[in-house]
Design a protein around this motif. Structure first.
Motif, PDB file in Angstrom:
ATOM      1  N   GLN A  30      24.869 -72.704  -9.175  1.00 48.09           N
ATOM      2  CA  GLN A  30      23.877 -71.998  -9.984  1.00 48.09           C
ATOM      3  C   GLN A  30      24.413 -71.826 -11.404  1.00 48.09           C
ATOM      4  O   GLN A  30      25.425 -71.159 -11.627  1.00 48.09           O
ATOM      5  CB  GLN A  30      23.566 -70.621  -9.372  1.00 48.09           C
ATOM      6  CG  GLN A  30      22.371 -69.972 -10.047  1.00 48.09           C
ATOM      7  CD  GLN A  30      21.946 -68.682  -9.374  1.00 48.09           C
ATOM      8  OE1 GLN A  30      22.760 -67.980  -8.757  1.00 48.09           O
ATOM      9  NE2 GLN A  30      20.670 -68.359  -9.484  1.00 48.09           N
ATOM     10  N   GLU A  44      28.193 -70.911 -10.731  1.00 45.96           N
ATOM     11  CA  GLU A  44      28.830 -70.342  -9.541  1.00 45.96           C
ATOM     12  C   GLU A  44      28.581 -71.267  -8.364  1.00 45.96           C
ATOM     13  O   GLU A  44      27.456 -71.729  -8.150  1.00 45.96           O
ATOM     14  CB  GLU A  44      28.265 -68.948  -9.227  1.00 45.96           C
ATOM     15  CG  GLU A  44      28.854 -68.361  -7.942  1.00 45.96           C
ATOM     16  CD  GLU A  44      28.387 -66.943  -7.633  1.00 45.96           C
ATOM     17  OE1 GLU A  44      27.555 -66.396  -8.386  1.00 45.96           O
ATOM     18  OE2 GLU A  44      28.869 -66.395  -6.615  1.00 45.96           O
ATOM     19  N   MET A  47      28.122 -71.100  -1.116  1.00 47.04           N
ATOM     20  CA  MET A  47      28.362 -71.822   0.131  1.00 47.04           C
ATOM     21  C   MET A  47      27.065 -72.023   0.919  1.00 47.04           C
ATOM     22  O   MET A  47      26.252 -71.115   1.026  1.00 47.04           O
ATOM     23  CB  MET A  47      29.361 -71.035   0.986  1.00 47.04           C
ATOM     24  CG  MET A  47      29.969 -71.844   2.111  1.00 47.04           C
ATOM     25  SD  MET A  47      30.950 -70.838   3.232  1.00 47.04           S
ATOM     26  CE  MET A  47      32.278 -70.260   2.203  1.00 47.04           C
ATOM     27  N   ARG A  48      26.896 -73.226   1.448  1.00 53.38           N
ATOM     28  CA  ARG A  48      25.799 -73.515   2.371  1.00 53.38           C
ATOM     29  C   ARG A  48      26.353 -74.222   3.596  1.00 53.38           C
ATOM     30  O   ARG A  48      27.412 -74.843   3.526  1.00 53.38           O
ATOM     31  CB  ARG A  48      24.752 -74.417   1.685  1.00 53.38           C
ATOM     32  CG  ARG A  48      24.044 -73.782   0.512  1.00 53.38           C
ATOM     33  CD  ARG A  48      23.129 -72.650   0.947  1.00 53.38           C
ATOM     34  NE  ARG A  48      22.442 -72.037  -0.186  1.00 53.38           N
ATOM     35  CZ  ARG A  48      22.886 -70.985  -0.861  1.00 53.38           C
ATOM     36  NH1 ARG A  48      24.045 -70.439  -0.538  1.00 53.38           N
ATOM     37  NH2 ARG A  48      22.192 -70.482  -1.854  1.00 53.38           N
ATOM     38  N   ASP A  76      36.375 -70.725   2.545  1.00 47.76           N
ATOM     39  CA  ASP A  76      36.510 -70.529   1.098  1.00 47.76           C
ATOM     40  C   ASP A  76      37.403 -71.601   0.459  1.00 47.76           C
ATOM     41  O   ASP A  76      37.096 -72.104  -0.624  1.00 47.76           O
ATOM     42  CB  ASP A  76      37.063 -69.120   0.800  1.00 47.76           C
ATOM     43  CG  ASP A  76      35.964 -68.067   0.864  1.00 47.76           C
ATOM     44  OD1 ASP A  76      34.777 -68.445   0.858  1.00 47.76           O
ATOM     45  OD2 ASP A  76      36.287 -66.861   0.922  1.00 47.76           O
ATOM     46  N   ASP A 165      32.714 -59.432  -9.126  1.00 41.23           N
ATOM     47  CA  ASP A 165      31.359 -59.726  -8.641  1.00 41.23           C
ATOM     48  C   ASP A 165      30.643 -58.429  -8.258  1.00 41.23           C
ATOM     49  O   ASP A 165      31.297 -57.438  -7.908  1.00 41.23           O
ATOM     50  CB  ASP A 165      31.470 -60.632  -7.404  1.00 41.23           C
ATOM     51  CG  ASP A 165      30.186 -61.394  -7.132  1.00 41.23           C
ATOM     52  OD1 ASP A 165      29.217 -61.247  -7.899  1.00 41.23           O
ATOM     53  OD2 ASP A 165      30.161 -62.149  -6.137  1.00 41.23           O
ATOM     54  N   GLU A 224      15.450 -62.446 -12.688  1.00 41.70           N
ATOM     55  CA  GLU A 224      14.279 -63.223 -12.255  1.00 41.70           C
ATOM     56  C   GLU A 224      13.175 -63.267 -13.300  1.00 41.70           C
ATOM     57  O   GLU A 224      12.346 -64.171 -13.294  1.00 41.70           O
ATOM     58  CB  GLU A 224      13.725 -62.634 -10.946  1.00 41.70           C
ATOM     59  CG  GLU A 224      14.701 -62.782  -9.789  1.00 41.70           C
ATOM     60  CD  GLU A 224      14.137 -62.280  -8.465  1.00 41.70           C
ATOM     61  OE1 GLU A 224      13.043 -61.688  -8.467  1.00 41.70           O
ATOM     62  OE2 GLU A 224      14.810 -62.491  -7.437  1.00 41.70           O
ATOM     63  N   TYR A 243      17.278 -66.782 -11.009  1.00 42.73           N
ATOM     64  CA  TYR A 243      16.148 -67.686 -10.780  1.00 42.73           C
ATOM     65  C   TYR A 243      15.347 -67.937 -12.049  1.00 42.73           C
ATOM     66  O   TYR A 243      14.666 -68.946 -12.170  1.00 42.73           O
ATOM     67  CB  TYR A 243      15.227 -67.124  -9.693  1.00 42.73           C
ATOM     68  CG  TYR A 243      15.864 -67.016  -8.307  1.00 42.73           C
ATOM     69  CD1 TYR A 243      17.082 -67.634  -8.025  1.00 42.73           C
ATOM     70  CD2 TYR A 243      15.225 -66.322  -7.289  1.00 42.73           C
ATOM     71  CE1 TYR A 243      17.658 -67.538  -6.770  1.00 42.73           C
ATOM     72  CE2 TYR A 243      15.788 -66.222  -6.019  1.00 42.73           C
ATOM     73  CZ  TYR A 243      17.014 -66.833  -5.766  1.00 42.73           C
ATOM     74  OH  TYR A 243      17.566 -66.732  -4.523  1.00 42.73           O
TER      75      TYR A 243
HETATM   76  P1  C2E Z   1      26.870 -63.479  -4.552  1.00 41.95           P
HETATM   77  O1  C2E Z   1      28.249 -63.953  -4.732  1.00 41.95           O
HETATM   78  O2  C2E Z   1      26.481 -62.219  -5.236  1.00 41.95           O
HETATM   79  O3  C2E Z   1      25.951 -64.657  -4.978  1.00 41.95           O
HETATM   80  C1  C2E Z   1      24.753 -64.492  -5.653  1.00 41.95           C
HETATM   81  C2  C2E Z   1      23.604 -64.570  -4.701  1.00 41.95           C
HETATM   82  O4  C2E Z   1      22.423 -64.235  -5.408  1.00 41.95           O
HETATM   83  C3  C2E Z   1      23.396 -65.965  -4.147  1.00 41.95           C
HETATM   84  O5  C2E Z   1      22.877 -65.822  -2.843  1.00 41.95           O
HETATM   85  C4  C2E Z   1      22.313 -66.489  -5.091  1.00 41.95           C
HETATM   86  O6  C2E Z   1      21.572 -67.536  -4.517  1.00 41.95           O
HETATM   87  C5  C2E Z   1      21.485 -65.270  -5.253  1.00 41.95           C
HETATM   88  N1  C2E Z   1      20.683 -65.305  -6.481  1.00 41.95           N
HETATM   89  C6  C2E Z   1      20.969 -65.886  -7.651  1.00 41.95           C
HETATM   90  N2  C2E Z   1      19.994 -65.683  -8.564  1.00 41.95           N
HETATM   91  C7  C2E Z   1      19.060 -64.924  -7.945  1.00 41.95           C
HETATM   92  C8  C2E Z   1      17.804 -64.346  -8.375  1.00 41.95           C
HETATM   93  O7  C2E Z   1      17.357 -64.500  -9.502  1.00 41.95           O
HETATM   94  N3  C2E Z   1      17.128 -63.591  -7.462  1.00 41.95           N
HETATM   95  C9  C2E Z   1      17.592 -63.394  -6.198  1.00 41.95           C
HETATM   96  N4  C2E Z   1      16.865 -62.646  -5.374  1.00 41.95           N
HETATM   97  N5  C2E Z   1      18.782 -63.909  -5.777  1.00 41.95           N
HETATM   98  C10 C2E Z   1      19.492 -64.671  -6.630  1.00 41.95           C
HETATM   99  P2  C2E Z   1      23.442 -66.671  -1.635  1.00 41.95           P
HETATM  100  O8  C2E Z   1      23.722 -68.049  -2.064  1.00 41.95           O
HETATM  101  O9  C2E Z   1      22.521 -66.431  -0.490  1.00 41.95           O
HETATM  102  O10 C2E Z   1      24.820 -65.960  -1.361  1.00 41.95           O
HETATM  103  C11 C2E Z   1      24.851 -64.658  -0.862  1.00 41.95           C
HETATM  104  C12 C2E Z   1      26.240 -64.141  -0.826  1.00 41.95           C
HETATM  105  O11 C2E Z   1      27.074 -64.846   0.079  1.00 41.95           O
HETATM  106  C13 C2E Z   1      26.960 -64.254  -2.135  1.00 41.95           C
HETATM  107  O12 C2E Z   1      26.567 -63.269  -3.008  1.00 41.95           O
HETATM  108  C14 C2E Z   1      28.395 -64.127  -1.698  1.00 41.95           C
HETATM  109  O13 C2E Z   1      28.712 -62.786  -1.480  1.00 41.95           O
HETATM  110  C15 C2E Z   1      28.373 -64.849  -0.398  1.00 41.95           C
HETATM  111  N6  C2E Z   1      28.881 -66.213  -0.637  1.00 41.95           N
HETATM  112  C16 C2E Z   1      28.222 -67.276  -1.098  1.00 41.95           C
HETATM  113  N7  C2E Z   1      29.048 -68.344  -1.173  1.00 41.95           N
HETATM  114  C17 C2E Z   1      30.269 -67.906  -0.778  1.00 41.95           C
HETATM  115  C18 C2E Z   1      31.566 -68.513  -0.649  1.00 41.95           C
HETATM  116  O14 C2E Z   1      31.787 -69.705  -0.949  1.00 41.95           O
HETATM  117  N8  C2E Z   1      32.567 -67.734  -0.191  1.00 41.95           N
HETATM  118  C19 C2E Z   1      32.374 -66.445   0.159  1.00 41.95           C
HETATM  119  N9  C2E Z   1      33.420 -65.732   0.616  1.00 41.95           N
HETATM  120  N10 C2E Z   1      31.197 -65.833   0.011  1.00 41.95           N
HETATM  121  C20 C2E Z   1      30.149 -66.552  -0.441  1.00 41.95           C
END
Ligand code: C2E
Ligand code: CA
Ligand code: CA
Length: 537
Positions: A30, A44, A47-48, A76, A165, A224, A243
């Motif tokens: 993103q 950033e 992870m998927r 990670d 974060d 957003e 977004y």
């Molecule tokens: P995060 O690190 O706070 O990541 C940001 C989340 O906000 C991401 O959700 C992203 O898709 C979402 N987001 C970005 N812009 C917007 C927006 O405008 N509106 C809304 N509603 N959401 C937005 P995602 O990808 O579902 O990830 C959720 C959480 O999972 C992340 O929050 C992080 O805590 C964790 N995560 C994701 N990838 C990794 C990783 O590689 N390692 C670890 N340990 N945690 C991860």
């Protein structure tokens, strides 16, 4: 990327090794954009997990499972490696890359080798360290600061940029900032939803202001709408991830964007004066904090915008609240518009002083009367002397350090003094007032014309007040009290008053003394007056 079916815990754990091996666990990206310039400042990696049958799984569902089963650090590291691979591929093709942030779970810091392991990966792909950033969360500090502080130091020693974060999600936010020396702060709009414009907005803006003051860039996440982006911009935060610009993009889509857009580095919003160590200011044990709270007297940190004339208080110390005698907490003070206490004239005066401080880069002093209205005490006017100094600037915004003194008593005394002086000089024009001037050093008293005429006093009385006690103008019952008054004046007591029966008729007079001091605060002269008490009945 449609989620077909959520996997349960045994399925996730059972498939984990395959997922790593076959890249079912991968990264989406993103972009982070400077809202003012439209340039990209970073991205950033998120992870998927795409299972061949069940489809794409979202981190909210599988990360807690990986954490619980002690698998998160391997996931990670896998994402870290994926990012390094991507950067290497770009570098090899001569594509100009951008820093990418990788998330660290709080469980990663329990793995003592974590930093060594990411370093080994980075070396393997030979990626310059400035193209990798690590995101930690406030929750990393749960269970103590020691571990996270050590990991932070290890990362900094190796040149990594570390981001905080989800800043603002925990209520210890401001404390965590002073404890953890992070390089970038990410504010999540979700935590601030619905608060824009109101007090939440003020608090948000002071968070941004404070972080700016720390010299730390701020990225707003989860933005957003244009309204949110513009609001963040108005508080001085230009970096946006959300977004509004981009959803997380696949590697291919991201590559295209990275090549299309111009890049620029993240920079702090505020330039600090060099002598100030802002980091220390938030350290509760630092000399700076000690000084701020204990020695400097009332002090505040605020910003002033020369363009829209806005004042924003960011921090006040305990003595500030006390000095102003306000029945408010620091929090309440920060939430209020400081101009509300000033009338137009004093506001003008104050702004002139702010502008002088900006122009001459020096300390400026200004005294203004302010009106406080409280539910319990009604209206109160106080006079505040403020010493102002610019400690930082960003565009049209200036950061000020101010020290305040409540000089209301002093001012009221000055007014009284001026009145008494006038009374002494013009006593003969007033029917019921006797006035005199008493010189502390010489114990000499000079009566007004009326005293001389009505009471038969000489123009100069030495060793005052003994002669008037002796000749009976002053009643004996009050003699000791009156002698004591003169001792008190000598010791610097500013103001004395009592009702005393005077003259041969022993008529009640309101007797007052107001002390005048020299510039060193030593008693100089006292102005005495005796006004006939008129029975109103
Ligand atoms: P995060 O690190 O706070 O990541 C940001 C989340 O906000 C991401 O959700 C992203 O898709 C979402 N987001 C970005 N812009 C917007 C927006 O405008 N509106 C809304 N509603 N959401 C937005 P995602 O990808 O579902 O990830 C959720 C959480 O999972 C992340 O929050 C992080 O805590 C964790 N995560 C994701 N990838 C990794 C990783 O590689 N390692 C670890 N340990 N945690 C991860
Ligand atoms: Ca993150
Ligand atoms: Ca976040």
């Amino acid at each position: 990327m449609e989620e077909l079916q959520k996997m349960n815990e045994p399925e996730l754990v059972g498939c984990f090794e395959d997922a790593l091996q076959f890249d079912h666990i991968y990264a989406v990206y993103q972009p982070q954009i400077n809202h003012s310039t439209g340039r990209m400042v970073g991205a950033e990696a998120l992870m998927r997990w795409k299972h061949p049958i069940y489809g794409v799984q979202m981190p909210g569902d599988f990360i807690p499972v990986l954490e619980k089963n002690n698998l998160i650090y391997r996931a990670d590291l896998h994402i870290f490696e994926t990012v390094c691979k991507f950067q290497r591929k770009c570098l090899d093709q001569g594509i100009s890359i951008i820093p990418i942030s990788v998330n660290m779970s709080r469980y990663d810091i329990y793995n003592t080798n974590y930093v060594e392991e990411i370093e080994a990966i980075r070396m393997k792909y030979d990626i310059p360290v400035q193209y990798l950033r690590l995101e930690i969360t406030e929750s990393s500090a749960i269970g103590g600061l020691e571990l996270i502080t050590r990991v932070l130091r290890q990362l900094h020693d190796r040149g990594y940029t570390v981001e905080m974060d989800d800043f603002g999600s925990g209520y210890s936010s401001l404390n965590i900032l002073k404890d953890l020396d992070v390089d970038v702060i990410k504010l999540d709009m979700a935590f601030l939803a619905g608060k824009i414009g109101g007090r939440g907005g003020t608090i948000l803006s002071s968070i941004v202001q404070m972080t700016k003051w720390l010299g730390t860039p701020v990225i707003a996440e989860g933005v957003e709408t244009m309204e949110q982006a513009d609001y963040m911009k108005s508080t001085g935060c230009n970096y946006i991830q959300g977004y509004l610009y981009y959803k997380p993009l696949s590697e291919e889509e991201f590559l295209v964007k990275m090549m299309q857009l111009d890049h620029e580095p993240l920079t702090p919003g505020m330039h600090l004066v060099k002598t100030l160590d802002a980091g220390k200011f938030w350290d509760p044990n630092s000399m700076e904090t000690l000084i701020f709270n204990n020695f400097v007297g009332g002090a505040a940190i605020f910003t002033y915008d020369v363009e829209n004339h806005a004042l924003d208080i960011l921090r006040v110390n305990r003595k500030y609240v006390k000095e102003l005698g306000m029945n408010m907490s620091e929090h309440e003070i920060i939430g209020k518009d400081p101009w509300a206490f000033h009338d137009e004239k004093s506001r003008e005066k104050y702004e002139k002083a702010l502008k002088r401080a900006i122009e001459f880069k020096d300390e400026e002093m200004v005294e203004t009367w302010r009106t406080f209205v409280s539910d319990c005490c009604g209206e109160d006017r106080i006079c505040i002397r403020t010493y102002l100094r610019v400690i930082g600037d960003a565009g049209t915004q200036y950061l000020f350090y101010s020290m305040v003194q409540n000089v209301t008593a002093e001012k009221k005394r000055d007014i009284q003094l001026a009145e008494d002086e006038a009374r002494y000089k013009f006593a003969f024009e007033q029917a019921n007032v006797y006035a005199w001037e008493y010189t502390i050093a010489t114990k000499e008293m000079r009566p007004c014309f009326r005293c001389m005429r009505d009471l038969g006093l000489p123009p100069l009385i030495k060793n005052y007040p003994e002669p008037v006690i002796e000749n009976g103008v002053f009643p004996l019952d009050y003699a000791d009290m009156y002698r004591d008054w003169h001792k008190q004046l000598e010791q610097g007591v500013d103001y004395l008053e009592a009702i005393i029966p005077l003259t041969v008729g022993r008529v009640p007079f309101h007797v007052r003394y107001t002390l005048e001091k020299d510039e060193n605060g030593r008693p100089l002269k006292a102005y005495g007056s005796a006004t006939l008490v008129i029975d109103e009945k």
